[in-house]
Design a protein around this motif. Structure first.
Motif, short mmCIF file in Angstrom:
data_model
loop_
_atom_site.label_atom_id
_atom_site.label_comp_id
_atom_site.label_asym_id
_atom_site.label_seq_id
_atom_site.Cartn_x
_atom_site.Cartn_y
_atom_site.Cartn_z
N GLU A 47 6.08 -10.37 14.75
CA GLU A 47 7.49 -10.74 14.78
C GLU A 47 7.92 -11.14 16.18
O GLU A 47 7.30 -10.76 17.17
N ASP A 81 11.00 -7.77 8.48
CA ASP A 81 11.75 -7.53 9.72
C ASP A 81 12.48 -8.80 10.16
O ASP A 81 13.58 -8.73 10.72
N TYR A 93 5.79 -6.60 17.64
CA TYR A 93 7.00 -7.35 18.00
C TYR A 93 6.83 -7.89 19.41
O TYR A 93 6.73 -7.13 20.38
N TYR A 143 16.17 -7.32 16.21
CA TYR A 143 14.76 -6.92 16.29
C TYR A 143 14.62 -5.61 17.06
O TYR A 143 13.88 -4.70 16.66
N ARG A 174 15.51 -2.75 14.96
CA ARG A 174 14.43 -2.43 14.01
C ARG A 174 13.35 -1.61 14.71
O ARG A 174 12.81 -0.65 14.13
#
Length: 210
Positions: A10, A99, A134, A170, A173
């Protein structure tokens, strides 16, 4: 047969997900893992058609329509590709998953988290990635890296404030799911990042050994 692992990547555009996805796939393959790579939206014939609609800069659609299309493509992705591959013992690596919906449709577009959670529960139940990387990067650096794109898609045409909201979502998350989501500084060198990736992947490889 031992089930495979599901890994997702992500981050905003320009964070280097595509480059690192290839490295992860090659690294796992070198360890004898059967690897399948995919992306969202997309991954199936129908999903790729939906992707075309979602990224078409000529399209104008309601934020909730966008969210519904994302989850429709995800339902097909899970049914036709991800779950069957995992059941067959393959590892699946996806460029984006749920996500991204919380970041782009939730943070960026303002679709309510409650509605996204309903869609998530409906489409995937309790299913989640085993590991999510991420790749965090400033909006300014991401924009600079994407300047070489000739025609920006519908998301890339958004203004900086949109991407600041996406990045903030993000990070939220990551705070919610710290055990699953691993943060990497995407502004660092490729060698530094691949060293971190290898370190994080080691426990999954050990866990996967018969």
């Amino acid at each position: 047969m031992q089930k495979g692992k599901f890994i997702t990547l992500e981050g905003i555009d320009g964070a280097g997900k595509s480059t690192h996805l290839k490295w992860i796939a090659n690294y796992l393959a070198s360890k004898g893992i059967r690897v399948l790579t995919t992306r969202e939206p997309g991954g199936t014939e129908l999903g790729e058609n939906i992707r075309g609609l979602l990224l078409d800069h000529r399209q104008i659609m309601h934020a909730e329509t966008e969210a519904l299309l994302m989850f429709a493509a995800r339902r097909e992705h899970l049914d036709k590709l991800i779950l069957p591959a995992l059941d067959q013992g393959n590892w699946v690596i996806s460029d984006r998953f749920t996500d991204a919906s919380y970041a782009y449709q939730g943070g960026g577009r303002g679709v309510s988290i409650d509605k996204l959670q309903i869609l998530e529960n409906w489409v995937q139940g309790q299913f989640q990635p085993d590991l999510t990387f991420y790749f965090d990067l400033s909006i300014e650096v991401g924009r600079l890296r994407m300047q070489s794109i000739k025609i920006a898609d519908r998301f890339e045409k958004e203004q900086n404030d949109f991407f600041h909201r996406v990045r903030a979502a993000y990070i939220t998350r990551v705070k919610q799911f710290p055990e699953r989501m691993q943060v990497l500084d995407a502004s660092r060198s490729i060698d530094d990042i691949t060293h971190q990736l290898e370190k994080v992947l080691q426990p999954l490889l050990i866990e996967h050994k018969p």
